[in-house]
Design a protein around this motif. Structure first.
Motif, short mmCIF file in Angstrom:
data_model
loop_
_atom_site.label_atom_id
_atom_site.label_comp_id
_atom_site.label_asym_id
_atom_site.label_seq_id
_atom_site.Cartn_x
_atom_site.Cartn_y
_atom_site.Cartn_z
N ARG A 27 34.79 18.63 -27.55
CA ARG A 27 34.38 19.23 -28.81
C ARG A 27 34.52 20.75 -28.71
NH1 ARG A 27 29.22 16.65 -31.70
NH2 ARG A 27 30.53 14.87 -31.12
N GLU A 28 35.09 21.37 -29.74
CA GLU A 28 35.32 22.81 -29.70
C GLU A 28 34.77 23.48 -30.95
OE1 GLU A 28 39.50 23.63 -29.56
OE2 GLU A 28 39.88 22.81 -31.54
N ILE A 29 34.41 24.73 -30.78
CA ILE A 29 33.91 25.50 -31.90
C ILE A 29 35.05 25.83 -32.85
CG2 ILE A 29 34.21 27.66 -30.62
CD1 ILE A 29 31.40 26.92 -33.15
N VAL A 30 34.73 25.81 -34.14
CA VAL A 30 35.66 26.24 -35.18
C VAL A 30 35.19 27.55 -35.78
CG1 VAL A 30 36.68 25.68 -37.42
CG2 VAL A 30 36.36 23.87 -35.71
N ALA A 31 33.92 27.58 -36.21
CA ALA A 31 33.37 28.78 -36.84
C ALA A 31 31.86 28.70 -36.85
CB ALA A 31 33.90 28.93 -38.27
N THR A 32 31.23 29.86 -36.92
CA THR A 32 29.78 29.92 -37.04
C THR A 32 29.40 30.88 -38.16
OG1 THR A 32 29.52 31.76 -35.48
CG2 THR A 32 29.49 29.53 -34.56
N ILE A 33 28.18 30.70 -38.65
CA ILE A 33 27.67 31.55 -39.72
C ILE A 33 26.18 31.73 -39.56
CG2 ILE A 33 27.32 29.61 -41.32
CD1 ILE A 33 28.35 31.51 -43.56
N SER A 34 25.71 32.92 -39.83
CA SER A 34 24.28 33.20 -39.69
C SER A 34 23.49 32.53 -40.80
CB SER A 34 24.04 34.71 -39.73
OG SER A 34 24.27 35.19 -41.05
N ARG A 35 22.20 32.51 -40.64
CA ARG A 35 21.38 31.87 -41.67
C ARG A 35 21.47 32.61 -42.99
NH1 ARG A 35 15.04 33.27 -41.37
NH2 ARG A 35 15.14 35.45 -40.76
N GLY A 36 21.78 33.90 -42.95
CA GLY A 36 21.90 34.69 -44.17
C GLY A 36 23.27 34.61 -44.82
N GLY A 37 24.22 33.95 -44.15
CA GLY A 37 25.53 33.76 -44.77
C GLY A 37 26.62 34.68 -44.27
N ASN A 38 26.39 35.35 -43.16
CA ASN A 38 27.43 36.21 -42.60
C ASN A 38 28.23 35.45 -41.55
OD1 ASN A 38 26.64 38.61 -44.05
ND2 ASN A 38 24.87 38.71 -42.68
N ARG B 215 42.96 31.22 -41.75
CA ARG B 215 43.23 29.97 -42.48
C ARG B 215 41.95 29.28 -42.94
NH1 ARG B 215 45.46 25.76 -39.94
NH2 ARG B 215 44.62 26.29 -37.88
N PHE B 216 40.90 29.36 -42.14
CA PHE B 216 39.63 28.70 -42.45
C PHE B 216 38.58 29.73 -42.84
CE2 PHE B 216 40.06 24.68 -39.56
CZ PHE B 216 41.31 24.43 -40.10
N THR B 217 37.69 29.32 -43.73
CA THR B 217 36.58 30.18 -44.14
C THR B 217 35.28 29.39 -44.13
OG1 THR B 217 38.03 31.47 -45.58
CG2 THR B 217 35.66 31.68 -45.94
N ILE B 218 34.30 29.90 -43.40
CA ILE B 218 32.98 29.27 -43.36
C ILE B 218 32.08 29.97 -44.35
CG2 ILE B 218 32.16 30.74 -41.46
CD1 ILE B 218 30.61 28.30 -40.40
N SER B 219 31.23 29.21 -45.02
CA SER B 219 30.29 29.79 -45.97
C SER B 219 29.10 28.86 -46.11
CB SER B 219 30.95 30.02 -47.34
OG SER B 219 31.37 28.78 -47.90
N ARG B 220 28.10 29.32 -46.83
CA ARG B 220 26.93 28.48 -47.05
C ARG B 220 26.24 28.90 -48.33
NH1 ARG B 220 23.24 29.24 -42.00
NH2 ARG B 220 21.77 27.97 -43.19
N ASP B 221 25.50 27.98 -48.91
CA ASP B 221 24.68 28.25 -50.10
C ASP B 221 23.31 27.69 -49.78
OD1 ASP B 221 25.18 27.80 -53.68
OD2 ASP B 221 23.38 28.26 -52.53
N ASN B 222 22.42 28.56 -49.38
CA ASN B 222 21.09 28.11 -48.96
C ASN B 222 20.30 27.51 -50.13
OD1 ASN B 222 21.56 28.81 -46.31
ND2 ASN B 222 20.54 30.80 -46.48
N ALA B 223 20.57 27.98 -51.33
CA ALA B 223 19.88 27.42 -52.50
C ALA B 223 20.25 25.96 -52.72
CB ALA B 223 20.20 28.23 -53.74
N LYS B 224 21.45 25.60 -52.29
CA LYS B 224 21.91 24.21 -52.42
C LYS B 224 21.79 23.44 -51.12
CE LYS B 224 25.20 25.15 -56.17
NZ LYS B 224 26.62 25.05 -56.60
N ASN B 225 21.26 24.10 -50.08
CA ASN B 225 21.13 23.46 -48.76
C ASN B 225 22.47 22.88 -48.29
OD1 ASN B 225 18.41 24.01 -48.54
ND2 ASN B 225 17.78 22.05 -49.38
N TYR C 298 18.18 28.08 -40.26
CA TYR C 298 19.12 27.71 -39.21
C TYR C 298 20.45 28.44 -39.36
CZ TYR C 298 15.87 23.88 -38.47
OH TYR C 298 14.74 23.15 -38.21
N SER C 299 20.98 28.89 -38.25
CA SER C 299 22.38 29.26 -38.25
C SER C 299 23.18 27.97 -38.18
CB SER C 299 22.71 30.19 -37.08
OG SER C 299 22.42 29.56 -35.85
N MET C 300 24.45 28.06 -38.52
CA MET C 300 25.25 26.85 -38.64
C MET C 300 26.59 27.03 -37.97
SD MET C 300 26.31 24.81 -42.10
CE MET C 300 27.85 25.69 -42.32
#
Length: 125
Positions: free
Chosen positions: A45-56, A67-77, A32-34
């Motif tokens: 409701r408004e968008i803040v940030a999006t990130i691809s499933r690969g973390g970009n 000011r804000f940074t979106i990130s993800r760790d798929n290994a940690k879900n 999933y992208s997030m």
């Protein structure tokens, strides 16, 4: 099905920082992208940030760029939203959302398949 649970919200003074987390369970989070969204009282409701499933990271609202940074760790879900230099106008309920990756990345709330329950962020002046 994906279940999303946000955490990390709270009360902070202007200029402070918070890190929101979005814990996913169920189907593979990496499918999933997030997106992170927010909704202030009386506003849509408004968008803040999006990130691809690969973390970009693919999008930041102008109001949060730098000011804000979106990130993800798929290994940690888990997905994250690091929020620095917070302003009173950032006060809102923050939601994470997931969208099946094959449908692409979107900034529209209606395009997302799964939502968390939200976490309140309050920034005092």
């Amino acid at each position: 099905q994906v279940q999303l649970v946000e955490s990390g919200g709270g009360l902070v003074q202007a200029g402070g920082s918070l890190r929101l987390s979005c814990a996913a369970s169920g189907r593979t989070f990496g499918s999933y992208s997030m997106g992170w969204f927010r909704q202030a009282p009386g506003k849509e409701r408004e968008i803040v940030a999006t990130i691809s499933r690969g973390g970009n990271p693919s999008y930041y609202a102008d109001s949060v760029k730098g000011r804000f940074t979106i990130s993800r760790d798929n290994a940690k879900n888990t997905g994250y939203l690091q929020m620095n230099s917070l302003k009173p106008e950032d006060t809102a309920v923050y939601y994470c959302a997931a969208r099946a990756w094959m449908r692409g990345i979107s900034t529209a709330p209606d395009d997302y398949d799964y939502w968390g329950q939200g976490t309140q962020v309050t920034v005092s002046s």
